[in-house]
Scaffold this motif. Structure first.
Motif, PDB file in Angstrom:
ATOM      1  N   GLN A  15      -5.565  19.596 -43.778  1.00 42.15           N
ATOM      2  CA  GLN A  15      -4.538  18.596 -43.492  1.00 42.15           C
ATOM      3  C   GLN A  15      -3.819  18.187 -44.767  1.00 42.15           C
ATOM      4  O   GLN A  15      -4.432  18.033 -45.819  1.00 42.15           O
TER       5      GLN A  15
ATOM      6  N   HIS B   8      -0.255  16.557 -41.319  1.00 43.53           N
ATOM      7  CA  HIS B   8       0.128  17.938 -41.042  1.00 43.53           C
ATOM      8  C   HIS B   8      -1.052  18.889 -41.211  1.00 43.53           C
ATOM      9  O   HIS B   8      -1.839  18.757 -42.149  1.00 43.53           O
ATOM     10  N   PHE B   9      -1.149  19.874 -40.300  1.00 45.74           N
ATOM     11  CA  PHE B   9      -2.203  20.877 -40.385  1.00 45.74           C
ATOM     12  C   PHE B   9      -1.609  22.227 -40.788  1.00 45.74           C
ATOM     13  O   PHE B   9      -0.534  22.606 -40.316  1.00 45.74           O
TER      14      PHE B   9
ATOM     15  N   ALA C  60       3.473  23.556 -41.049  1.00 44.08           N
ATOM     16  CA  ALA C  60       3.076  22.382 -40.278  1.00 44.08           C
ATOM     17  C   ALA C  60       3.797  22.333 -38.928  1.00 44.08           C
ATOM     18  O   ALA C  60       3.257  21.807 -37.944  1.00 44.08           O
TER      19      ALA C  60
ATOM     20  N   ASP D 218      -5.129  22.266 -34.680  1.00 43.96           N
ATOM     21  CA  ASP D 218      -5.506  21.135 -35.517  1.00 43.96           C
ATOM     22  C   ASP D 218      -6.836  21.394 -36.213  1.00 43.96           C
ATOM     23  O   ASP D 218      -7.352  22.511 -36.209  1.00 43.96           O
ATOM     24  N   LYS D 219      -7.407  20.354 -36.809  1.00 46.07           N
ATOM     25  CA  LYS D 219      -8.626  20.486 -37.613  1.00 46.07           C
ATOM     26  C   LYS D 219      -9.809  20.994 -36.795  1.00 46.07           C
ATOM     27  O   LYS D 219     -10.785  21.498 -37.371  1.00 46.07           O
TER      28      LYS D 219
END
Length: 203
Positions: free
Chosen positions: A75, A80-81, A135, A144-145
């Motif tokens: 991130q 933002h990823f 992103a 995502d994470k």
């Protein structure tokens, strides 16, 4: 689906070979597919721009030391990823950033994820900035994470082969002016003249 053997190669070659391949993301609403049009290579302990420069192994970047095909999703700015895929093999902490993609299936799915409205309702600016950045594409593809430390061979995120014809262009990487000599390394690769490539090419 591309198997692990595809990713077991030097990082520069992988960054180039991923161009034109199809990233597939399965979500509740359906299947999203996009052509990879821009990548950046990060060459580990000798590359000041890489998180593992000088063999600086941390709790966050230890994922890059895992086997090729492992996903390193981190991130930035707290919101933002960025999607990276490890290369070469275990204990060689290098990887490729997926920097831009071109949607090739239902544009509404990308648009709703990114801007919360159907594609036809987007402004020209929004259409031009749908997935042309690392992103932007993760938001459009709902990455995502939670994908961090997984791999690119899953049932909900994987890459397919393709047979597109294109010319590869090379340039310096973007947004790393703080890394001294590494800022000028020609480790960014993109499909020439593709409209979904980052807008700051050749600046």
């Amino acid at each position: 689906m591309l198997e692990k053997e595809f990713f077991k190669k030097d990082t520069i070659s992988l960054a180039k070979d991923l161009l034109g391949k199809i990233i597939v993301r399965k979500i509740d609403k359906g299947v999203m597919k996009a052509k990879i049009v821009e990548t950046e290579a990060y060459l580990g302990i000798s590359d000041r721009a890489c998180h593992t420069f000088n063999n600086n192994k941390t709790e966050r970047n230890k994922i890059l030391y895992m086997d090729c095909g492992t996903l390193y999703v981190y991130q930035t700015y707290g919101i933002h990823f960025l999607l990276n895929i490890s290369s070469v093999g275990e204990n060689i902490p290098e990887g490729v950033l997926i920097r831009a993609v071109e949607p090739i299936t239902d544009l509404d799915m990308f648009s709703i994820n990114r801007f919360n409205k159907p594609y036809k309702n987007l402004s020209t600016y929004q259409k031009n900035n749908l997935t042309n950045g690392p992103a932007k594409l993760t938001k459009a593809l709902q990455i995502d994470k939670s994908f961090n430390r997984g791999n690119i061979f899953g049932k909900n995120l994987y890459i397919e082969d393709s047979n597109y014809n294109f010319e590869i262009s090379t340039d310096r990487r973007v947004g790393i002016d703080y890394v001294k000599e590494a800022r000028d390394f020609p480790y960014r690769f993109f499909i020439k003249n593709n409209p979904f490539v980052s807008k700051n090419i050749q600046e």
